[in-house]
Scaffold this motif. Structure first.
Motif, short mmCIF file in Angstrom:
data_model
loop_
_atom_site.label_atom_id
_atom_site.label_comp_id
_atom_site.label_asym_id
_atom_site.label_seq_id
_atom_site.Cartn_x
_atom_site.Cartn_y
_atom_site.Cartn_z
N GLY A 115 -5.09 9.46 16.72
CA GLY A 115 -5.91 8.18 16.89
C GLY A 115 -7.23 8.47 17.19
O GLY A 115 -7.64 9.47 17.99
N GLY A 116 -8.25 7.70 16.94
CA GLY A 116 -9.71 8.24 16.99
C GLY A 116 -10.44 7.14 18.09
O GLY A 116 -11.51 7.50 18.45
N GLN A 117 -9.66 6.37 18.47
CA GLN A 117 -10.35 5.37 19.73
C GLN A 117 -10.42 6.21 20.94
O GLN A 117 -9.74 7.28 21.11
CB GLN A 117 -9.42 4.12 19.86
CG GLN A 117 -9.71 3.19 18.94
CD GLN A 117 -8.91 1.89 18.73
OE1 GLN A 117 -7.90 1.80 19.84
NE2 GLN A 117 -9.01 1.06 18.09
N ILE A 153 -0.55 -1.67 1.10
CA ILE A 153 -0.47 -0.67 2.39
C ILE A 153 -1.71 0.13 2.65
O ILE A 153 -1.80 0.28 3.80
CB ILE A 153 0.68 0.30 1.77
CG1 ILE A 153 2.07 -0.59 1.93
CG2 ILE A 153 1.07 1.51 2.96
CD1 ILE A 153 3.42 0.21 1.54
N LEU A 154 -2.53 0.39 1.62
CA LEU A 154 -3.60 1.20 2.11
C LEU A 154 -4.53 0.35 2.96
O LEU A 154 -5.34 0.66 3.66
CB LEU A 154 -4.17 1.67 0.80
CG LEU A 154 -3.44 2.72 -0.27
CD1 LEU A 154 -3.90 3.00 -1.45
CD2 LEU A 154 -3.88 4.13 0.99
N PHE A 155 -4.55 -1.00 2.70
CA PHE A 155 -5.55 -1.78 3.20
C PHE A 155 -4.90 -2.29 4.67
O PHE A 155 -5.52 -2.72 5.72
CB PHE A 155 -5.71 -3.43 2.43
CG PHE A 155 -6.95 -2.92 1.40
CD1 PHE A 155 -8.15 -3.11 2.05
CD2 PHE A 155 -6.57 -2.48 0.10
CE1 PHE A 155 -8.97 -2.90 0.89
CE2 PHE A 155 -7.59 -2.50 -0.72
CZ PHE A 155 -8.98 -2.50 -0.32
N GLY A 197 -10.63 5.74 8.89
CA GLY A 197 -9.96 5.87 7.64
C GLY A 197 -9.09 7.09 7.61
O GLY A 197 -8.56 7.38 6.29
N LYS A 198 -8.83 7.78 8.67
CA LYS A 198 -7.97 8.91 8.85
C LYS A 198 -6.60 8.64 8.40
O LYS A 198 -6.34 9.26 7.27
CB LYS A 198 -7.99 9.44 10.43
CG LYS A 198 -9.27 9.94 10.78
CD LYS A 198 -9.02 10.31 12.32
CE LYS A 198 -8.70 9.23 13.38
NZ LYS A 198 -9.65 8.26 13.20
N SER A 199 -5.91 7.54 8.78
CA SER A 199 -4.31 7.28 8.34
C SER A 199 -4.40 6.97 6.87
O SER A 199 -3.54 7.22 6.38
CB SER A 199 -3.98 6.20 9.33
OG SER A 199 -3.92 6.70 10.70
N THR A 200 -5.62 6.11 6.54
CA THR A 200 -5.58 5.74 5.07
C THR A 200 -5.52 6.91 4.08
O THR A 200 -4.79 6.92 3.25
CB THR A 200 -6.76 4.92 4.92
OG1 THR A 200 -6.83 3.92 5.80
CG2 THR A 200 -6.84 4.16 3.59
N PHE A 201 -6.29 7.91 4.51
CA PHE A 201 -6.40 9.28 4.06
C PHE A 201 -4.78 9.86 3.68
O PHE A 201 -4.35 10.29 2.62
CB PHE A 201 -7.30 10.26 4.50
CG PHE A 201 -7.55 11.50 3.66
CD1 PHE A 201 -8.54 11.34 2.72
CD2 PHE A 201 -6.82 12.37 3.86
CE1 PHE A 201 -8.83 12.61 2.06
CE2 PHE A 201 -6.90 13.65 3.11
CZ PHE A 201 -8.19 13.48 2.28
#
Ligand code: GTP
Ligand code: MG
Length: 369
Positions: free
Chosen positions: A217-219, A189-191, A55-59
Motif C-alpha cells: 500500500g502506498g498511502q 478490472i484494470l480501472f 498504479g502499483k496494483s494496476t501494474f
C-alpha cells in the motif's frame, strides 16, 4: 607396523559400514530441496513502491493478464463487480458534496431532490458492499447526475477535492454496469480502484524464470510496512502518477502529490539497503497527463518549470529530471519509462524492455558473487 595399519583400516571400514545409508526418501527430499534452492536463486524479486494511487496494483493486474492466467478467477470477478458498484457510488457522493461546497448551480434544479438517494450511503455501507438490487435502483440516478452540467463543471475542478481517477470510466459505462448479467471485463478490472492494505505477493513464471511481484500500500499509513519487504530484492519498480502535479494528497489534503511522491522516492533511492538494487522509475498515467496538460498550467504549481507548459513531453522530462536529481549516487544507472498502466499493450511492451534489463543486471550481479 604394517600389520597395525592394516588392522586399523579394517576396523575403520567396519565402523563406516555400521552407519546407516541414506534411504531413498531422504535422498529425494534432499534432491527436492536442492531443486527448490536453485529455483529460488533464479527467482527475480520485484518490489513495487510509490505513493497511493500511483498504479502499483494496476501494474500487477496487468502481469496477471499478460503473464498469468490471462483472466481473473470467478471469485475475483465477483468481488471486482462489488467494488465497481462501490467505486461508482462513492465517486458520485464526492461530486455531489463538492458541487454543494463549490456553490455550482444545477442545470436542472429538480435534480436536488435526488441527492439523498446517493448521499444516504454511508462510508460503512460502502465498505460492507453494495448488492446488485440496490445498485440497479440507483444506477439511473447516477447516470442522470453525470449528464447534468453542474456535475460536469464540478468534475472539471476535481483537483480541488479527492476523487478516483477512474470514476469517469465507470460513469460512462454505467448502463452496462447496471445490467443484471454484468460481468467485469479485464479492462473494467484494470480501472477498478481498491487501495492496498498490507503486502501481497504474486509469482508469474516468464520464460521459465519465476518473477515475484511484491505489491504494497502506498498511502502514508501503509508505508511503515514497507521495510518488511526490503531483503532479497532484485529491482524496485517505482510508480509515479505523472498527472498529479496540480493535486494534493488524500492523507493531509495539503501536500502536493508530486512533491510527496518525490520525497518518498528520495528516501528509497538513497537508502543503503538498496545500494545494489536497480530502481526503475515508471512515470505512469500518461493518458491522464495528456488530458490534463491543456487544462491545467503546471507553472502555477511548479515555479521552477521553464519548458513549454502545453508540451506533454516537456512536462514528462521535467518530472523525470526532478526525480533523478534526488539521487545522491549519480554514477548508478537510472532507468525510467513513460507508462499507462491501464493499457495492456503499453505495459506488455514496457515490461519486455524492463525484464531484459533486469535479467542482464541480475546476471552481472550473480557473476560478481
Ligand atoms: N487512466 C489511468 N488510470 C490509471 C493508470 N494507472 C492506474 N490507474 C487507475 O488509478 C487508480 C489507482 O491505481 P492503483 O493501482 O490502485 O494504485 P496503487 O498504487 O496500487 O495505490 P495504493 O494501493 O493505494 O498504494 C485505479 O483506479 C487505476 O485504475 C493509468 O495509467 N491511467
Ligand atoms: Mg495498490
Amino acid at each position: 607396523m604394517f600389520r597395525w595399519i592394516t588392522r586399523f583400516l579394517t576396523w575403520l571400514s567396519n565402523m563406516l559400514c555400521c552407519f546407516p545409508k541414506k534411504d531413498e526418501r531422504t535422498l529425494n527430499i534432499e534432491k527436492e530441496l536442492q531443486k527448490e534452492r536453485k529455483y529460488l536463486r533464479r527467482q527475480i524479486n520485484l518490489l513495487l513502491l510509490g505513493s497511493g494511487e500511483s498504479g502499483k496494483s494496476t501494474f500487477v493486474k496487468q502481469m496477471q493478464i499478460i503473464h498469468g492466467a490471462g483472466e481473473f478467477t470467478a471469485d475475483e470477478v465477483r468481488s471486482y463487480r462489488q467494488q465497481i458498484y462501490q467505486n461508482a457510488i462513492s465517486a458520485m457522493r464526492v461530486l455531489l458534496d463538492a458541487r454543494n461546497k463549490l456553490g455550482i448551480e444545477w442545470e436542472k434544479p429538480s435534480r436536488q431532490s435526488d441527492v439523498p438517494k446517493i448521499m444516504r450511503f454511508t462510508v460503512s455501507d460502502l465498505l460492507k458492499g453494495i448488492d446488485f438490487s440496490t445498485f440497479i435502483e440507483i444506477a439511473p440516478v447516477i447516470r442522470d447526475f453525470w449528464e447534468d452540467a453542474a456535475i460536469r463543471k464540478t468534475y472539471d475542478q476535481r483537483n480541488l477535492f479527492q476523487i478516483s481517477d477512474s470514476c469517469q470510466y465507470f460513469f460512462e459505462h454505467i448502463s452496462r454496469i447496471a445490467l443484471p448479467d454484468f460481468c467485469p471485463t479485464n479492462r473494467d478490472i484494470l480501472f477498478c480502484r481498491k487501495a492496498t492494505r498490507g503486502i501481497s505477493e504474486h509469482i508469474f513464471e516468464i520464460n521459465k524464470i519465476p518473477f515475484r511481484f511484491i505489491d504494497v500500500g502506498g498511502q502514508r499509513s501503509q508505508r511503515q510496512k514497507w521495510f518488511q519487504c526490503f531483503t532479497d530484492i532484485t529491482s524496485i519498480l517505482f510508480m509515479v502518477a505523472s498527472n498529479e502535479y496540480d493535486q494534493v494528497i488524500l492523507e493531509d489534503r495539503r501536500t502536493n502529490r508530486v512533491v510527496e511522491s518525490k520525497s518518498v522516492f528520495e528516501t528509497i533511492v538513497n537508502n543503503r539497503a538498496f545500494s545494489n538494487v536497480s530502481i526503475i522509475l515508471f512515470m505512469n498515467k500518461s493518458d491522464l497527463l495528456k488530458d490534463k496538460v491543456p487544462k491545467s498550467d503546471i507553472r502555477q504549481y511548479f515555479t521552477d518549470y521553464t519548458g513549454d507548459h502545453l508540451s506533454v513531453r516537456d512536462i514528462q522530462f521535467f518530472l523525470v529530471d526532478k526525480f533523478e536529481a534526488s539521487r545522491r549516487d549519480r554514477a548508478r544507472p537510472f532507468f525510467y519509462h513513460f507508462t499507462t498502466a491501464v493499457d495492456t499493450e503499453n505495459i506488455r511492451r514496457v515490461f519486455r524492455d524492463v525484464r531484459e534489463s533486469i535479467l542482464e543486471q541480475n546476471l552481472k550481479t550473480l557473476m560478481m558473487q
